[in-house]
Design a protein around this motif. Structure first.
Motif, PDB file in Angstrom:
ATOM      1  N   LEU A 245     -11.427  -7.292  -3.930  1.00  0.00           N
ATOM      2  CA  LEU A 245     -10.191  -6.538  -3.731  1.00  0.00           C
ATOM      3  C   LEU A 245      -9.001  -7.264  -4.333  1.00  0.00           C
ATOM      4  O   LEU A 245      -8.981  -8.490  -4.430  1.00  0.00           O
ATOM      5  CB  LEU A 245      -9.937  -6.305  -2.233  1.00  0.00           C
ATOM      6  CG  LEU A 245     -10.979  -5.485  -1.473  1.00  0.00           C
ATOM      7  CD1 LEU A 245     -10.609  -5.384  -0.004  1.00  0.00           C
ATOM      8  CD2 LEU A 245     -11.118  -4.093  -2.073  1.00  0.00           C
ATOM      9  N   SER A 246      -7.978  -6.507  -4.697  1.00  0.00           N
ATOM     10  CA  SER A 246      -6.751  -7.100  -5.229  1.00  0.00           C
ATOM     11  C   SER A 246      -6.003  -7.793  -4.097  1.00  0.00           C
ATOM     12  O   SER A 246      -6.224  -7.513  -2.903  1.00  0.00           O
ATOM     13  CB  SER A 246      -5.854  -6.027  -5.834  1.00  0.00           C
ATOM     14  OG  SER A 246      -5.398  -5.132  -4.822  1.00  0.00           O
ATOM     15  N   ASP A 247      -5.075  -8.692  -4.455  1.00  0.00           N
ATOM     16  CA  ASP A 247      -4.286  -9.395  -3.450  1.00  0.00           C
ATOM     17  C   ASP A 247      -3.486  -8.419  -2.603  1.00  0.00           C
ATOM     18  O   ASP A 247      -3.370  -8.595  -1.382  1.00  0.00           O
ATOM     19  CB  ASP A 247      -3.339 -10.395  -4.118  1.00  0.00           C
ATOM     20  CG  ASP A 247      -4.085 -11.560  -4.755  1.00  0.00           C
ATOM     21  OD1 ASP A 247      -5.297 -11.700  -4.483  1.00  0.00           O
ATOM     22  OD2 ASP A 247      -3.459 -12.324  -5.517  1.00  0.00           O
ATOM     23  N   GLU A 248      -2.911  -7.400  -3.237  1.00  0.00           N
ATOM     24  CA  GLU A 248      -2.090  -6.430  -2.497  1.00  0.00           C
ATOM     25  C   GLU A 248      -2.945  -5.672  -1.483  1.00  0.00           C
ATOM     26  O   GLU A 248      -2.518  -5.440  -0.343  1.00  0.00           O
ATOM     27  CB  GLU A 248      -1.441  -5.445  -3.464  1.00  0.00           C
ATOM     28  CG  GLU A 248      -0.340  -6.037  -4.335  1.00  0.00           C
ATOM     29  CD  GLU A 248      -0.897  -6.874  -5.485  1.00  0.00           C
ATOM     30  OE1 GLU A 248      -2.136  -6.832  -5.709  1.00  0.00           O
ATOM     31  OE2 GLU A 248      -0.118  -7.584  -6.132  1.00  0.00           O
ATOM     32  N   ARG A 249      -4.173  -5.285  -1.892  1.00  0.00           N
ATOM     33  CA  ARG A 249      -5.056  -4.556  -0.978  1.00  0.00           C
ATOM     34  C   ARG A 249      -5.498  -5.454   0.178  1.00  0.00           C
ATOM     35  O   ARG A 249      -5.549  -5.016   1.329  1.00  0.00           O
ATOM     36  CB  ARG A 249      -6.278  -4.064  -1.763  1.00  0.00           C
ATOM     37  CG  ARG A 249      -7.257  -3.237  -0.953  1.00  0.00           C
ATOM     38  CD  ARG A 249      -6.659  -1.940  -0.507  1.00  0.00           C
ATOM     39  NE  ARG A 249      -7.637  -1.106   0.168  1.00  0.00           N
ATOM     40  CZ  ARG A 249      -7.351  -0.280   1.154  1.00  0.00           C
ATOM     41  NH1 ARG A 249      -6.098  -0.174   1.581  1.00  0.00           N
ATOM     42  NH2 ARG A 249      -8.288   0.460   1.717  1.00  0.00           N
ATOM     43  N   LEU A 250      -5.815  -6.711  -0.129  1.00  0.00           N
ATOM     44  CA  LEU A 250      -6.179  -7.656   0.917  1.00  0.00           C
ATOM     45  C   LEU A 250      -5.036  -7.841   1.906  1.00  0.00           C
ATOM     46  O   LEU A 250      -5.248  -7.864   3.123  1.00  0.00           O
ATOM     47  CB  LEU A 250      -6.547  -9.014   0.307  1.00  0.00           C
ATOM     48  CG  LEU A 250      -7.934  -9.128  -0.338  1.00  0.00           C
ATOM     49  CD1 LEU A 250      -8.054 -10.443  -1.092  1.00  0.00           C
ATOM     50  CD2 LEU A 250      -9.029  -9.040   0.715  1.00  0.00           C
TER      51      LEU A 250
ATOM     52  N   ASN B 157     -14.187 -10.373   0.839  1.00  0.00           N
ATOM     53  CA  ASN B 157     -13.632  -9.218   0.123  1.00  0.00           C
ATOM     54  C   ASN B 157     -13.003  -9.652  -1.194  1.00  0.00           C
ATOM     55  O   ASN B 157     -11.925  -9.198  -1.567  1.00  0.00           O
ATOM     56  CB  ASN B 157     -12.588  -8.513   1.000  1.00  0.00           C
ATOM     57  CG  ASN B 157     -13.168  -8.012   2.305  1.00  0.00           C
ATOM     58  OD1 ASN B 157     -13.713  -6.925   2.382  1.00  0.00           O
ATOM     59  ND2 ASN B 157     -13.043  -8.827   3.353  1.00  0.00           N
TER      60      ASN B 157
ATOM     61  N   ASP C 280      -2.670  -5.766   2.704  1.00  0.00           N
ATOM     62  CA  ASP C 280      -2.545  -4.567   3.542  1.00  0.00           C
ATOM     63  C   ASP C 280      -3.587  -4.571   4.657  1.00  0.00           C
ATOM     64  O   ASP C 280      -3.287  -4.250   5.819  1.00  0.00           O
ATOM     65  CB  ASP C 280      -2.701  -3.305   2.690  1.00  0.00           C
ATOM     66  CG  ASP C 280      -1.488  -3.042   1.805  1.00  0.00           C
ATOM     67  OD1 ASP C 280      -0.411  -3.598   2.109  1.00  0.00           O
ATOM     68  OD2 ASP C 280      -1.628  -2.291   0.826  1.00  0.00           O
ATOM     69  N   LYS C 281      -4.821  -4.933   4.302  1.00  0.00           N
ATOM     70  CA  LYS C 281      -5.886  -4.955   5.304  1.00  0.00           C
ATOM     71  C   LYS C 281      -5.634  -6.033   6.361  1.00  0.00           C
ATOM     72  O   LYS C 281      -5.858  -5.818   7.564  1.00  0.00           O
ATOM     73  CB  LYS C 281      -7.242  -5.188   4.628  1.00  0.00           C
ATOM     74  CG  LYS C 281      -7.812  -3.968   3.913  1.00  0.00           C
ATOM     75  CD  LYS C 281      -9.176  -4.273   3.338  1.00  0.00           C
ATOM     76  CE  LYS C 281      -9.859  -3.001   2.844  1.00  0.00           C
ATOM     77  NZ  LYS C 281     -10.226  -2.089   3.952  1.00  0.00           N
TER      78      LYS C 281
END
Length: 852
Positions: free
Chosen positions: A228-233, A225, A235-236
């Protein structure tokens, strides 16, 4: 990993060193925590693959101390960093000391990064408990996002960071949908505050469990992934970890529960139930309010109210009971592991065999003992009497009427209830055979509840259903005497409080061992794809396809239970006794038992623990134990220097044999077919005629043999022939099968299907002698009486042939062949020549046995 650090690095980041008081606390209170057997192996595998970061849900100093103790006890990577635990000057890893000296704290992101760079391990909590006096049912977010820090560090590292979820289960109470006062003041059971954690620990420390979820490879996830941004990663990753830990808690405690009243209210609001209530009101010409009251009353009778305290009480009671009456409980531990794996992926539906009332209890006992939530069990309403009913209901039983005929509203309520349970993730158990088997053979599958489960699963696209075929076996069953009475024509006694009191006699005997084995677990999705080649959600099934799917699940379940059945000492020695002449010496009996043991192992049967000695042959202790069980139960008796099966009690012996007879019946059919050819043409049997000959024999077996649903009869027979040739029982000369040198072995195989043939002969003789109409309800006594006379004359040899199910199956055969007719509850002989021909055929088959 920690062992590879240099001395300088070790000095910079040291593991936690508890003081003397805490070390005593460790030994005193944490030593009894039950750890998942695979836990240390999972952590070691993760350490070999990369940097281990332990993950937990809610900040807890107690969880930190316990994990620290266990990693040191098992020699696993040690924790060298954790979140701020809120302990002020008692914070570990030097943070408390800095506060005491009024020194500034290092940022947590910086400290964690340093630990990861040095390939050390850390413990991260993902959330903190709700604040005091809060109606929140989930933990609160942390001030520092340390998962984000790990994602950022992983982008610059070649070594994978392995996130290993850890779940401590301190309480046996599952999460509740509606928070109570205790939840509001001290946090819900799944997100407890400090006070609740402390009391949970005090009350349940001896029953606490540590479960490890599947390791999460952060590097692989980041690489997959990368856009994706670090913040989105982050969260996932956090969501995936919380889901894995929630699955582990659910495996132990079960899904979030609702009050019985709320469950009833939701069921009565469902569209299908509302339509059924309206239809019932119109049919009975009553108001919908009146019918609604009746539906509510039926739901109260139906519902299970599983309680943690009752499960604990039953576990202690059953532990005492099983140790009292059984020599041991043998459990398929690999099967338990497979149940855990399937439970992480979907809802479990347990489908055990059913031979005893003990079956209702044993699977729940075994699962609860291994930290797996016991299922909700479908039981007959005949067991709802006081005091057993309330106890079983609180243990997880829900009570269903034996018949739904003419009860459309009741059927809708049961259907809605099952759909609700499965949709919310509750494991469910029911007996696919319907009632208990009195003969030891698996009964024909009953498809009513199974069809409801399949329909419910097909309507729930987001959750897969996993079927768990389970073989429960016994050296001896506690209902043995009652079954023998019923098979001999006696009436079944109704379950009652009085019968429960009389059951105290059970405690005066020992019944050998109890066996629990798990067949191959399969999902509804797998069954759907195998039948139709597409995923379950990709096509709407027609009614015939739906029936095919239900029959496939039933057939696969029966096949898997057959394959999982354990060969016990009593089954093996019982087989030797029934397949040889009536009297035999102990030495000969042991030799025959060893022959059957070799034959069954060649067919892939599961062998019970202790049955084999170090050389792989029959253990003396197992053989002696079976003989002692049969003597104590007066099933066999000494006859001079030998042993003899007591004629009137051979049905008890046959029960044990029928547990494993399905492994041998195909071979018995092949031998019988060849013997039939020898008796008529004095030669062997051409291979091309084998299937036809066996099909003619199967007519006399009825439901006594169930072919694996995924194999053709020809496939089964080819495998049987191959095994018999390897054993030397048969010879293959060109395209013809002939008997080998050992006629004794051929006799023993042929004897396995002698009883049903003799039973059919008794049935034909009954209608020929009687000639006048026979009342249906008098059929079994009449046929039984005539069969006993034939036994005394020597026309038939096996007393076990004269059982009520076999005599009823014999009547069904006579009706199928239009020899008798059922008219106004009377049996009329309508084809006497046909009856005489059938009698001659059966007598020829019986003579084959005598000639051998």
């Amino acid at each position: 990993m920690a062992e590879n650090l240099s001395k300088t690095e070790s000095a910079e980041i040291r593991p936690y060193r508890p003081n003397r008081l805490l070390r005593w606390f460790y030994r005193r209170f944490f030593g009894k925590i039950r750890v998942d057997e695979s836990w240390s192996g999972q952590v070691r595998d993760a350490a070999k693959a990369g940097v281990v970061i332990y993950i937990m849900r809610s900040i807890s100093f107690l969880d930190f101390l316990c994990l620290d103790f266990l990693t040191k006890r098992f020699g696993l990577p040690l924790v060298r960093f954790t979140n701020n635990l809120g302990l002020w000057i008692l914070e570990p890893f030097g943070k408390g000391e800095r506060r005491l000296r009024l020194r500034a704290q290092r940022p947590e992101q910086e400290a964690l990064s340093e630990v990861v760079e040095q390939r050390q391990s850390a413990l991260l909590f993902l959330r903190k408990p709700p604040k005091l006096v809060s109606r929140r049912t989930r933990g609160e977010r942390l001030d520092e996002d340390l998962i984000l820090t790990l994602v950022q560090r992983q982008r610059g590292m070649d070594v994978p960071i392995q996130l290993v979820p850890q779940t401590f289960v301190w309480s046996k109470r599952p999460a509740q949908r509606e928070p109570g006062l205790v939840d509001i003041f001290f946090g819900p059971v799944e997100w407890p505050g400090r006070v609740r954690v402390f009391f949970q620990f005090l009350l349940n420390r001896k029953n606490a469990r540590l479960r490890a979820g599947e390791a999460f490879d952060l590097k692989a996830f980041v690489d997959q992934n990368n856009e994706l941004s670090d913040e989105r990663l982050a969260d996932k990753v956090r969501y995936a970890l919380l889901r894995r830990m929630e699955r582990e808690r659910t495996l132990v405690l079960g899904p979030t529960k609702k009050t019985p009243g709320r469950m009833r209210a939701e069921l009565l609001r469902s569209p299908k139930v509302k339509r059924a209530i309206a239809s019932e009101a119109r049919a009975k010409r009553q108001s919908e309010e009146r019918v609604l009251q009746e539906a509510t009353k039926e739901l109260r009778k139906l519902q299970a109210t599983q309680m943690p305290y009752m499960l604990s009480l039953l576990e202690k009671l059953l532990d005492w009971l099983f140790k009292k009456i059984y020599s041991g409980v043998q459990v398929d531990e690999d099967g338990m592991r497979r149940i855990r794996e399937a439970g992480r992926k979907g809802t479990l539906v347990y489908l055990p065999s059913h031979k005893s009332h003990i079956d209702y209890l044993v699977l729940s006992y075994v699962l609860h003992e291994r930290a797996l939530v016991p299922p909700l069990i479908a039981a007959g309403d005949n067991l709802s009497f006081f005091p057993a009913g309330p106890i079983l209901r609180r243990g997880g039983a829900f009570f269903i009427k034996r018949s739904f005929r003419g009860k459309k509203l009741y059927a809708a309520l049961v259907d809605a209830y099952l759909k609700k349970l499965i949709g919310e993730g509750f494991p469910v158990e029911f007996f696919i055979e319907g009632g208990r088997s009195r003969t030891g053979r698996l009964r024909k599958p009953q498809l009513g509840l199974l069809s409801m489960v399949v329909d419910a699963a097909m309507s729930l696209r987001r959750r897969d259903i996993y079927f768990v075929p389970t073989a429960i076996g016994y050296d001896q069953i506690i209902e043995g005497e009652g079954y023998m009475r019923e098979l001999s024509g006696g009436e079944k006694r109704r379950e009652s409080a009085g019968a429960l009191i009389r059951a105290r006699r059970v405690l005066r005997k020992r019944y050998g061992r109890l066996y629990v084995n798990i067949g191959e677990i399969f999902s509804l999705e797998e069954a759907h794809h195998k039948l139709f080649g597409v995923a379950a959600g990709d096509v709407k099934l027609t009614p015939p396809q739906r029936r095919d799917l239900i029959r496939y699940v039933a057939g696969e379940t029966i096949s898997q239970i057959h394959r999982a059945t354990t060969l016990s000492p009593s089954s093996l020695v019982g087989l030797a006794l029934l397949s040889d002449r009536p009297e035999t010496t102990v030495r000969d009996l042991r030799s025959i038992s060893e022959d059957w043991l070799a034959a069954l192992r060649a067919r892939g049967v599961n062998v019970s623990d202790g049955l084999l000695n170090d050389e792989g042959t029959l253990a003396d202790s197992a053989f002696d134990e079976a003989i002692e069980l049969f003597l104590d139960d007066k099933i066999i008796e000494h006859q001079g220097d030998g042993l003899r099966a007591v004629g009137t009690r051979r049905t008890r012996l046959e029960f044990n044999v029928n547990n494993i007879a399905h492994f041998l019946i195909p071979s018995a059919l092949v031998v019988r077919a060849i013997l039939s050819a020898r008796s008529t043409t004095r030669r062997g049997l051409p291979l091309s005629e084998l299937t036809e000959k066996v099909e003619s024999l199967l007519v006399y077996l009825g439901d006594e043999y169930t072919r694996p649903h995924d194999l053709t009869l020809q496939d089964v027979l080819e495998e049987a022939v191959e095994t018999l040739v390897e054993e030397g029982v048969l010879l293959r000369i060109q395209d013809e099968l002939v008997l080998g040198a050992s006629l004794k072995k051929a006799y023993r195989y042929a004897s396995l299907i002698a009883a049903p043939i003799e039973a059919r002969l008794a049935c034909v003789q009954t209608v020929l002698i009687q000639k006048s109409p026979i009342a249906v309800k008098r059929w079994a006594p009449k046929a039984l009486h005539e069969g006993q006379r034939m036994c005394l004359r020597g026309d038939i040899e096996r007393r076990e042939a004269l059982s009520k199910p076999r005599l009823e199956a014999g009547l069904a055969l006579l009706r199928e062949q239009n020899i008798v007719q059922l008219k106004e509850d009377e049996i009329l002989l309508i084809d006497e020549p046909g009856a005489l021909r059938l009698k001659a055929q059966l007598e020829a088959l019986v003579r084959i046995q005598d000639d051998l």
